[in-house]
Scaffold this active site. Structure first.
Site, mmCIF file in Angstrom:
data_model
loop_
_atom_site.group_PDB
_atom_site.id
_atom_site.type_symbol
_atom_site.label_atom_id
_atom_site.label_comp_id
_atom_site.label_asym_id
_atom_site.label_seq_id
_atom_site.Cartn_x
_atom_site.Cartn_y
_atom_site.Cartn_z
ATOM 1 N N GLY A 1 -7.217 -4.970 7.150
ATOM 2 C CA GLY A 1 -6.650 -3.981 8.065
ATOM 3 C C GLY A 1 -7.385 -3.896 9.395
ATOM 4 C CE LYS B 1 -3.509 -2.849 2.092
ATOM 5 N NZ LYS B 1 -4.683 -2.974 2.908
ATOM 6 C CD GLU C 1 -7.169 -8.469 -0.573
ATOM 7 O OE1 GLU C 1 -6.172 -8.847 0.049
ATOM 8 O OE2 GLU C 1 -7.331 -7.293 -0.952
ATOM 9 C CB SER D 1 -6.545 -9.456 9.293
ATOM 10 O OG SER D 1 -7.076 -8.137 9.334
HETATM 11 P P1 PGA Z 1 -4.222 -6.492 5.513
HETATM 12 O O1 PGA Z 1 -4.471 -6.033 4.008
HETATM 13 O O2 PGA Z 1 -3.424 -7.764 5.462
HETATM 14 O O3 PGA Z 1 -3.453 -5.353 6.158
HETATM 15 O O4 PGA Z 1 -5.560 -6.719 6.135
HETATM 16 C C1 PGA Z 1 -4.744 -6.946 2.989
HETATM 17 C C2 PGA Z 1 -4.977 -6.267 1.665
HETATM 18 O O5 PGA Z 1 -5.608 -5.196 1.643
HETATM 19 O O6 PGA Z 1 -4.519 -6.735 0.609
#
Ligand code: PGA
Length: 255
Positions: A170, A11, A164, A210
């Protein structure tokens, strides 16, 4: 054989210097772990440096997004060929943050997917329902609608699908392996009915939301899940390497 793919979506994190620090720390920890495919998705400004540092290694590089036009007056945008020139093999398309925060609707997702494919990139198409849709029992409907509007044709060797669920991204609230497997199997079923059983058996299906070193093994142990798309935990070379090792014990799936 569906090879396990462990992908790290950074990100909006890491400068080029921090990217270099990550790669230097990460490479020795995964030496010899040949059975799993590893890909990192740094921000655009780090791609060129990452591409140079990863040359001659087995780690793949990917972009987090792309524009569907090939060039022109699109201030701030990045084309597929620019990603290819930096050494990218993969590109994320339709990530929920792009859909929610940047207005990537189904039409744009489809155009981006087509642009990625025609430039030789391997797109990872992200799909997933929100909290409210899940509460209403609409999860599968939302995901299959996103798939049908994005995919006209599917070459299982070229497109990876990542489930997802937005409520798990997140938030620290991971989908249970059973929920993740249920959707992976529904996705495979949808692909089989739309593009034939062979495509359904061969397309790779990832889970994201996550994922961390403690839950990655159980998730990748599920039969229809061929890897993980990791956000937060992929920023730390030790945590990401530990997730890669969980994937190594699963190896891959004969189809
Ligand atoms: P995360 O993000 O592992 O921080 O939950 C996953 C993603 O958005 O690809």
């Amino acid at each position: 054989m569906r090879r396990i793919l462990v992908a790290g979506n950074w990100k909006m994190n890491k400068t080029p210097a921090e990217t270099e620090g990550f790669i230097e720390a990460f490479l020795p920890t995964i030496a010899g772990l040949g059975r799993v495919e590893i890909a990192i998705f740094p921000p655009f400004t780090s791609l060129d440096r990452a591409g140079r540092l990863l040359e001659g290694t087995t780690i793949r590089l990917g972009g987090q997004d792309l524009h569907f036009e090939t060039s022109g007056a699109y201030t701030g945008a990045i084309s597929a060929s620019m990603l290819v020139a930096c050494g990218c093999r993969y590109v994320l398309v339709g990530h929920s943050e792009r859909r929610r925060l940047f207005g990537d609707d189904d039409r744009i997702v489809r155009l981006k997917l087509e642009a990625a494919l025609s430039s030789g990139l391997f797109p990872i198409l992200c799909v997933g329902e929100g909290t409210e849709e899940r509460r209403r029992g609409d999860s599968e409907g939302v995901v299959t609608d996103q798939l049908s509007s994005a995919l006209d044709a599917l070459d299982p060797e070229r497109i990876v699908i990542a489930y997802e669920p937005i409520w798990a991204i997140g938030t620290g609230q991971t989908a249970t392996p059973q929920i993740a497997e249920g959707m992976a199997s529904a996705i495979r079923g949808w692909v089989s009915s739309r593009f034939g059983g062979e495509a359904g058996g061969r397309v790779r299906s990832l889970y994201g939301g996550s994922v961390n070193p403690d839950n990655a093994g159980a998730i990748m142990g599920e039969p229809d899940i061929d890897g993980v798309l990791v956000g937060g935990a992929s920023l730390d070379p030790a945590k990401f390497a530990s997730i890669v090792r969980s994937g190594v014990s699963v190896g891959g799936r004969d189809v």
